[in-house]
Each structure stands twice: as structure tokens, then as C-alpha cells.
Design an enzyme around this catalytic site. Structure first.
Site, PDB file in Angstrom:
ATOM      1  N   SER A 226      -3.157   4.493   1.976  1.00  0.00           N
ATOM      2  CA  SER A 226      -2.961   3.734   0.747  1.00  0.00           C
ATOM      3  C   SER A 226      -3.859   2.504   0.727  1.00  0.00           C
ATOM      4  O   SER A 226      -4.319   2.035   1.777  1.00  0.00           O
ATOM      5  CB  SER A 226      -1.499   3.296   0.624  1.00  0.00           C
ATOM      6  OG  SER A 226      -0.641   4.409   0.529  1.00  0.00           O
TER       7      SER A 226
ATOM      8  N   GLY B 275      -3.616   6.948  -2.964  1.00  0.00           N
ATOM      9  CA  GLY B 275      -3.960   5.821  -2.105  1.00  0.00           C
ATOM     10  C   GLY B 275      -5.066   4.939  -2.645  1.00  0.00           C
ATOM     11  O   GLY B 275      -5.589   4.093  -1.916  1.00  0.00           O
TER      12      GLY B 275
ATOM     13  N   PRO C  51      -2.259   9.319  -7.951  1.00  0.00           N
ATOM     14  CA  PRO C  51      -2.248   7.853  -8.061  1.00  0.00           C
ATOM     15  C   PRO C  51      -0.860   7.336  -8.391  1.00  0.00           C
ATOM     16  O   PRO C  51      -0.152   7.897  -9.225  1.00  0.00           O
ATOM     17  CB  PRO C  51      -3.224   7.593  -9.215  1.00  0.00           C
ATOM     18  CG  PRO C  51      -3.110   8.821 -10.073  1.00  0.00           C
ATOM     19  CD  PRO C  51      -2.887   9.964  -9.110  1.00  0.00           C
TER      20      PRO C  51
ATOM     21  N   ARG D 105       6.597  -6.496   0.981  1.00  0.00           N
ATOM     22  CA  ARG D 105       5.283  -6.122   1.504  1.00  0.00           C
ATOM     23  C   ARG D 105       4.606  -7.234   2.322  1.00  0.00           C
ATOM     24  O   ARG D 105       3.995  -6.932   3.355  1.00  0.00           O
ATOM     25  CB  ARG D 105       4.374  -5.647   0.371  1.00  0.00           C
ATOM     26  CG  ARG D 105       4.863  -4.352  -0.290  1.00  0.00           C
ATOM     27  CD  ARG D 105       3.852  -3.817  -1.298  1.00  0.00           C
ATOM     28  NE  ARG D 105       2.655  -3.328  -0.615  1.00  0.00           N
ATOM     29  CZ  ARG D 105       1.491  -3.937  -0.620  1.00  0.00           C
ATOM     30  NH1 ARG D 105       1.335  -5.101  -1.262  1.00  0.00           N
ATOM     31  NH2 ARG D 105       0.452  -3.421   0.025  1.00  0.00           N
TER      32      ARG D 105
ATOM     33  N   TYR E 238       3.880  -5.769   5.832  1.00  0.00           N
ATOM     34  CA  TYR E 238       2.489  -5.409   6.079  1.00  0.00           C
ATOM     35  C   TYR E 238       1.555  -6.596   6.247  1.00  0.00           C
ATOM     36  O   TYR E 238       0.366  -6.417   6.504  1.00  0.00           O
ATOM     37  CB  TYR E 238       1.932  -4.578   4.909  1.00  0.00           C
ATOM     38  CG  TYR E 238       2.682  -3.328   4.562  1.00  0.00           C
ATOM     39  CD1 TYR E 238       3.064  -2.430   5.551  1.00  0.00           C
ATOM     40  CD2 TYR E 238       2.989  -3.024   3.251  1.00  0.00           C
ATOM     41  CE1 TYR E 238       3.741  -1.268   5.226  1.00  0.00           C
ATOM     42  CE2 TYR E 238       3.659  -1.863   2.910  1.00  0.00           C
ATOM     43  CZ  TYR E 238       4.037  -0.985   3.899  1.00  0.00           C
ATOM     44  OH  TYR E 238       4.699   0.169   3.577  1.00  0.00           O
TER      45      TYR E 238
ATOM     46  N   CYS F 205      16.838 -16.004   4.777  1.00  0.00           N
ATOM     47  CA  CYS F 205      16.949 -16.623   6.095  1.00  0.00           C
ATOM     48  C   CYS F 205      16.023 -15.953   7.102  1.00  0.00           C
ATOM     49  O   CYS F 205      16.455 -15.387   8.116  1.00  0.00           O
ATOM     50  CB  CYS F 205      18.400 -16.568   6.573  1.00  0.00           C
ATOM     51  SG  CYS F 205      19.500 -17.571   5.567  1.00  0.00           S
TER      52      CYS F 205
ATOM     53  N   TYR G  12       5.739  -0.605  -5.094  1.00  0.00           N
ATOM     54  CA  TYR G  12       6.460  -0.817  -3.840  1.00  0.00           C
ATOM     55  C   TYR G  12       7.140  -2.181  -3.753  1.00  0.00           C
ATOM     56  O   TYR G  12       7.442  -2.640  -2.651  1.00  0.00           O
ATOM     57  CB  TYR G  12       5.521  -0.602  -2.638  1.00  0.00           C
ATOM     58  CG  TYR G  12       4.843   0.735  -2.698  1.00  0.00           C
ATOM     59  CD1 TYR G  12       5.545   1.901  -2.394  1.00  0.00           C
ATOM     60  CD2 TYR G  12       3.515   0.858  -3.098  1.00  0.00           C
ATOM     61  CE1 TYR G  12       4.941   3.137  -2.489  1.00  0.00           C
ATOM     62  CE2 TYR G  12       2.902   2.095  -3.190  1.00  0.00           C
ATOM     63  CZ  TYR G  12       3.621   3.229  -2.875  1.00  0.00           C
ATOM     64  OH  TYR G  12       3.023   4.460  -2.972  1.00  0.00           O
TER      65      TYR G  12
END
Length: 463
Positions: free
Chosen positions: A236, A274, A317, A360, A364, A391, A421
Site C-alpha cells: 500500500s 496500493g 484502488p 495510523r 505506522y 492516555c 483506514y
């Protein structure tokens, strides 16, 4: 260079990344990061012909704002560029009933990877024959439902699944149309967790080990299944076609071997999705027409070299359609100047969302951008970090961004390119309520996914 306390504390973190430049106008938008209708009007962010401050006054923050015209335009761009191919919208990026309808209305097919996503597609009235079903561990129950519904293709991912789908088809007295997910051994230039074609991971049948060819052989020998072709997905957020070229070469070699040794010409080939989008100024995504031309040339050239017919191509896509179509709007609650070693300081801008609505960055290390959305500021830009309310020290929304130096509690901050996402991976961490999705178009807004309530939160709590 890494740091034991994490990437946020690595050398150079205080000066920001090399690609981030001090803006000439801190109020201006960078068009390629935003949906087509997004604009600033006297400092206010407008999307779909609506002022975002007025919109969120009705629905509160945080909120996802989805530009319907932009989504449809991006879907149509892929449909038109890949004319003669099958374009499947990857529902895992973001799916709800209304979006599934848009996908069908724009002439795209739909890729799902769970029973829940299939349920949404069914509710939206999507033709089952135009649905593809992914997943590395589909149960017999899930496969049975897909076969009985008449799903257009099931992407099988393991020898166990081959046995299950053959058994399910026999029980139902129906034919299951399948593709074989293969692992091409391509190292996509992306994050480890979203690179999906190298050998050491859970998806697909390895080409190198011979498992891919064996999977094809077993399916061709089985009754109750129709083998459509091979499926590859290399990862991706990919910006060039070099990886696709290597993958196509390896996958088509298997395709040709099946024809030569087993006497069967498979009619289809799927190269996955991706395709990358712009989250920050460092990203430069390709236009769908360019992708179509490049991928078409790659497949045609490889088939010519192998002396085989060109199979019908399909792509998937998801992010490239919905990603830029959505932004997330937050309200600032706290602004801190935090003193650091050497006399430096960092501005922390805390908002009323965070990793529960966009995991994300924490998952990531993904980069995002942001803008002041409710007013124009004449203050000079200050390198800031937008953080969430959860937290966790890693609850960071935007790691580095220049915001006006007078950002204060009550201001609105908007983050572009949050369509993919973000809502689909949203959680109730710290018992947060997941935000609504508000579709905007031609000066009108409608909630297509409502905000969760505390009744929703407690509905499954039987204490």
C-alpha cells in the site's frame, strides 16, 4: 537514526523533517492534499460548498467530512482510465452503505474482506456478481454465504481454504468462481506492515516455493469451482510501478506455465491496489491515466515476451479514491509550550480526538498535514505537533506541521486525506465514541454514519 524513546525524539525531530518547509502563507491549502471542492474563504475551510465551522456546529467534533463529488470523480477517473479492465473499490479503506451505493453508481465493482463488509454491500444492493471476496482465513460459514449469494469471485489464500470452498460448493450444488492469491516476493517500498508480497507474511501462495502452481493444479482438478486467474497485491501507499512490473513478470510466468503444462488459459489477472496518495508535501501520487498506461504496457509487454494472450486485468484502488475525499475536523482544547533540552521548546496542540479516530500515526508512524480551519490568522507559522486526548504518549495526530503561532483553545483544526483506514480502523479506546461521517455536496450535508452514543457503547456491556 532511531532513539530509544521513539521516533518523536530522534535527532532532528525538533527542526522537523527535511521535506517540511516554512509556508509563505500559513492559512493557504496545498490543493493536492485536499478534496477537489476544499477551499479557504476568509480563512474558513469550505468543503462541498459548505463552511466547515457552520457544519461542525451542527454535528460537533471530531467529525469526518466526506466530499461526495470528489469521491465520485476519483472513482470515475479510475473507471475511465482503466476502460476494458475491472476496477474493484477496496472496501476495507472505508465502507458504509451510502459509499457502497456510490461505488455501484459510478460503475465500479466492490472488494470486501469480511462477512461484515459483505453485509454492508448486500444492504446497499450491490450486485453480488460484481463483488470480490478477500481474506486469509475465511470460515466455511463465510464461504457458504458468499457462494450462495453468487459472489463474483472468491480470492483463495491457502490450501485449507481450497478444501473448504470445494466442500462448500459441493454442499450447495453451486459453482464457486475463484482466483488464487499469490506471493510474488516483491519488496514494496512502504511500511513493513502494509507490504504484502514479500515471502515472510501471512497472505497468499508463494510463487518461489511452487505452492502457487500447486494451488492452481488442485483447483483445476476439483469439481464445483471455476478458476478465473491469479491475484497479486504488493502493498500500500506505493508511488511508482517498478514493483508492479516485477510482480507482473513473476505472476505471468506462472500464468504461462499453467497454460503450457496444464493446458488451461486463465482469463483474468489481478494486480491489486496500493496506489499512493498525498498526505504531505513530500508525496507525489500518479494520475490514474498514467497508472493505467504504465500497468497496461507492463502486462502487454510481459505477455508478448511469454507468447501468451493478454488476460483481462483488474485492479483494486481504495485509498486512492476515498483517501483524499475526506478530512477530519477537531477542536483544540489545550496548547502547551514544552521546554526541552538545550533551551528549545515544542508547541503541543491537543485536540478532542486522536488515535481512536486515526490510529495510523501511532501504528505506522504515518505523516499527516493540518490547517487552522475556522479563521484566518496573521500570526507567524510555528512548528507544532497536533496530539490527541488519549492516555498514550504515542497518541499523535500530526507529528510535524506549521500552524499559526496564535492557535488557541476553541480553534478548529482540519486534517486532510483521512478517508482511508481512519474511520474503518477507528476504535473505542478509552471508551471514546467514534465520530460521524458527514457527506457534503453542492452546499448540502447529510450524516451517512452517525456519531456513536453512550447507549451504543454500553449496548454490549452486560455487567
Amino acid at each position: 537514526m532511531s532513539h530509544e524513546a521513539g521516533w518523536a525524539h530522534a535527532p532532528g525531530a525538533l527542526s522537523g523533517p527535511a521535506w517540511l518547509r516554512t509556508p509563505d502563507d500559513v492559512n493557504a491549502l496545498m490543493p493536492r492534499l485536499w478534496s477537489r471542492t476544499a477551499e479557504k474563504v476568509d480563512g474558513e475551510l469550505h468543503v462541498g460548498g459548505l463552511a466547515v465551522p457552520a457544519l461542525v456546529a451542527e454535528v460537533n467534533t471530531p467529525a469526518y467530512v466526506l466530499d461526495e463529488a470528489d469521491f465520485r470523480a476519483r472513482a470515475a477517473a479510475f473507471r475511465d482510465a482503466f476502460s476494458g479492465c475491472d476496477v474493484y473499490y477496496a472496501g476495507k479503506a472505508f465502507l458504509c452503505t451510502e459509499v457502497a451505493r456510490w461505488v455501484a453508481e459510478e460503475g465500479l465493482r466492490l472488494d470486501v474482506c469480511s462477512d461484515g463488509e459483505l453485509t454492508v454491500a448486500e444492504r446497499a444492493g450491490v450486485d453480488p456478481a460484481r463483488i470480490g471476496y478477500h481474506g486469509n482465513n475465511k470460515t466455511a460459514m463465510e464461504l457458504r454465504r458468499a457462494v450462495v449469494m453468487g459472489v463474483g469471485r472468491i480470492v483463495v489464500d491457502s490450501f485449507d481454504e481450497i478444501s473448504r470452498v470445494v466442500s462448500v460448493a459441493a454442499e450447495a450444488g453451486l459453482t464457486a468462481r475463484v482466483m488464487v492469491r499469490v506471493t510474488a516476493g516483491v519488496e514494496a517500498h512502504t511500511h513493513e506492515y502494509i507490504a504484502t508480497a514479500h515471502e515472510d507474511q501471512k497472505f497468499g501462495f508463494s510463487i518461489a516455493s511452487g505452492d502457487a502452481f500447486e494451488a492452481v493444479r488442485r483447483l483445476l482438478a476439483a469439481s464445483g469451482v471455476e478458476l478465473l486467474g491469479l491475484h497479486s497485491h504488493i502493498g500500500s501507499q506505493i508511488f511508482d510501478t517498478a514493483g508492479f512490473e516485477v510482480a507482473a513478470r513473476r505472476v505471468l510466468a506462472v500464468h504461462a506455465r499453467v497454460s503450457q503444462e496444464l493446458g488451461v488459459t486463465m482469463p483474468e489477472l489481478d494486480l491489486g491496489g496500493g496506489f499512493g496518495i498525498a498526505y504531505t508535501s513530500q508525496d507525489d501520487p500518479a494520475d490514474p491515466a498514467v497508472l493505467a498506461a504504465d500497468l497496461g504496457a507492463i502486462v502487454t509487454g510481459e505477455c508478448r515476451a511469454l507468447g501468451i494472450e493478454v488476460p483481462r486485468l483488474s485492479i483494486e484502488p481504495g485509498r486512492a479514491i476515498v483517501g483524499p475525499s475526506m478530512c477530519t475536523v477537531y477542536t483544540v482544547g489545550t496548547v502547551k509550550q514544552v521546554a526541552l533540552d538545550g533551551g528549545a521548546s515544542r508547541t503541543y496542540v491537543s485536540v478532542d480526538g486522536g488515535m481512536s479516530d486515526n490510529v495510523r500515526p501511532a501504528l505506522y508512524g504515518a505523516d499527516y498535514s493540518a490547517t487552522l480551519a475556522g479563521r484566518r490568522s496573521e500570526a507567524p507559522p510555528v512548528l507544532s505537533r497536533v496530539v490527541g486526548k488519549h492516555c498514550e504518549a504515542g497518541d499523535i495526530v500530526v507529528k510535524d506541521e506549521f500552524l499559526p503561532g496564535d492557535v488557541r483553545p476553541g480553534d478548529l483544526i482540519a486534517v486532510p486525506a483521512t478517508g482511508a483506514y481512519c474511520r474503518s480502523m477507528a476504535s473505542n479506546y478509552n471508551h471514546a465514541l467514534r465520530p460521524p461521517v458527514v457527506a457534503v455536496r453542492d452546499g448540502e450535508a447529510r450524516v451517512i454514519v452517525r456519531r456513536e452514543t453512550f447507549d451504543d457503547l454500553l449496548a454490549t456491556d452486560l455487567g
